[in-house]
Design a protein around this motif. Structure first.
Motif, mmCIF file in Angstrom:
data_model
loop_
_atom_site.group_PDB
_atom_site.id
_atom_site.type_symbol
_atom_site.label_atom_id
_atom_site.label_comp_id
_atom_site.label_asym_id
_atom_site.label_seq_id
_atom_site.Cartn_x
_atom_site.Cartn_y
_atom_site.Cartn_z
ATOM 1 N N UNK A 38 -4.454 -3.270 -3.077
ATOM 2 C CA UNK A 38 -3.091 -2.612 -3.167
ATOM 3 C C UNK A 38 -3.149 -1.840 -1.701
ATOM 4 N N UNK A 39 -1.772 -2.176 -0.869
ATOM 5 C CA UNK A 39 -1.640 -1.468 0.411
ATOM 6 C C UNK A 39 -1.321 -0.354 0.312
ATOM 7 N N UNK A 40 -1.145 0.817 1.177
ATOM 8 C CA UNK A 40 -1.073 2.064 1.092
ATOM 9 C C UNK A 40 0.274 2.648 0.586
ATOM 10 N N UNK A 41 1.357 1.718 0.983
ATOM 11 C CA UNK A 41 2.530 1.949 0.290
ATOM 12 C C UNK A 41 2.582 1.706 -1.218
ATOM 13 N N UNK A 42 1.829 0.892 -1.651
ATOM 14 C CA UNK A 42 1.783 1.087 -3.173
ATOM 15 C C UNK A 42 1.196 1.933 -3.814
ATOM 16 N N UNK A 43 0.116 2.369 -3.266
ATOM 17 C CA UNK A 43 -0.908 3.426 -3.620
ATOM 18 C C UNK A 43 -0.005 4.560 -3.559
ATOM 19 N N UNK A 44 0.742 4.823 -2.452
ATOM 20 C CA UNK A 44 1.414 6.111 -2.479
ATOM 21 C C UNK A 44 2.513 6.049 -3.452
ATOM 22 N N UNK A 45 3.351 4.894 -3.975
ATOM 23 C CA UNK A 45 4.279 4.958 -4.765
ATOM 24 C C UNK A 45 3.807 5.053 -6.091
ATOM 25 N N UNK A 46 2.505 4.385 -6.479
ATOM 26 C CA UNK A 46 1.880 4.649 -7.777
ATOM 27 C C UNK A 46 1.196 6.029 -8.274
ATOM 28 N N UNK A 47 0.737 6.710 -6.854
ATOM 29 C CA UNK A 47 0.150 8.001 -7.264
ATOM 30 C C UNK A 47 0.869 9.224 -6.856
ATOM 31 N N UNK A 48 2.001 8.956 -6.441
ATOM 32 C CA UNK A 48 3.066 9.982 -6.130
ATOM 33 C C UNK A 48 2.345 10.699 -4.642
ATOM 34 N N UNK A 49 1.472 10.419 -4.142
ATOM 35 C CA UNK A 49 0.893 11.256 -2.975
ATOM 36 C C UNK A 49 1.566 10.337 -1.748
ATOM 37 N N UNK A 50 2.003 11.051 -0.699
ATOM 38 C CA UNK A 50 2.511 10.263 0.465
ATOM 39 C C UNK A 50 1.591 9.616 1.197
ATOM 40 N N UNK A 51 2.024 8.835 2.162
ATOM 41 C CA UNK A 51 0.881 7.971 2.759
ATOM 42 C C UNK A 51 -0.019 8.744 3.825
ATOM 43 N N UNK A 52 0.717 9.834 4.216
ATOM 44 C CA UNK A 52 -0.023 10.900 5.001
ATOM 45 C C UNK A 52 -1.102 11.446 4.277
ATOM 46 N N UNK A 53 -0.948 11.745 3.293
ATOM 47 C CA UNK A 53 -2.009 12.625 2.234
ATOM 48 C C UNK A 53 -3.128 11.569 2.054
ATOM 49 N N UNK A 54 -2.670 10.301 1.684
ATOM 50 C CA UNK A 54 -3.854 9.345 1.595
ATOM 51 C C UNK A 54 -4.649 9.064 2.787
#
Length: 144
Positions: free
Chosen positions: A1-17
């Motif tokens: 999964x790319x970071x955008x998908x992880x952000x969408x699925x987790x609810x954490x913004x990409x900056x937090x990831x």
């Protein structure tokens, strides 16, 4: 999964990831162009991070809950200690709630004349209602 998908699925913004990766809480497995990619298990790791934060653990404490391969490895004693800490917080908040509810309906002519409200004020002054009880201030005398 790319970071955008992880952000969408987790609810954490990409900056937090990215910050969590910098702190060692999660790790990417590669890149797809300029985007970080993550294994599907990262969502479980992020769920543990969210739960740990909700329980009041620091990010450093949460980081210690993962083994080097990213799997959960939680010390049961730290869970028990945090549960004890939460019990104390609940006790403190209940006492504050009860004092405020009493003050709201107290038959005394003013709050200054309400013994329960005065006890609540004394507890607040002593730091007993703060999340971490304050230590008494040290008095320093000048050598004049």
């Amino acid at each position: 999964m790319d970071i955008a998908e992880v952000a969408r699925k987790s609810g954490f913004p990409a900056s937090t990831l990215r910050y969590y990766e910098e702190k060692g809480l999660i790790s990417s497995v590669g890149r797809q162009g300029l985007r970080r990619t993550f294994a599907p298990g990262v969502l479980d790791q992020l769920a543990l991070v969210a739960l740990g934060q909700a329980a009041g653990f620091s990010l450093d404490d949460i980081g210690a809950m993962f083994s080097s391969d990213g799997q959960a490895s939680i010390d049961r004693a730290s869970l028990s200690a945090k549960a004890d800490e939460l019990d104390q917080t609940i006790k403190r908040l209940k006492a504050m709630r009860n004092g405020l509810r009493h003050a709201a309906v107290c038959p005394a002519p003013s709050h200054a004349e309400c013994p329960t409200f005065q006890r609540l004020l004394r507890s607040a002054t002593a730091g007993e209602l703060s999340p971490r009880a304050r230590k008494p201030a040290l008095l320093v005398r000048s050598a004049a």
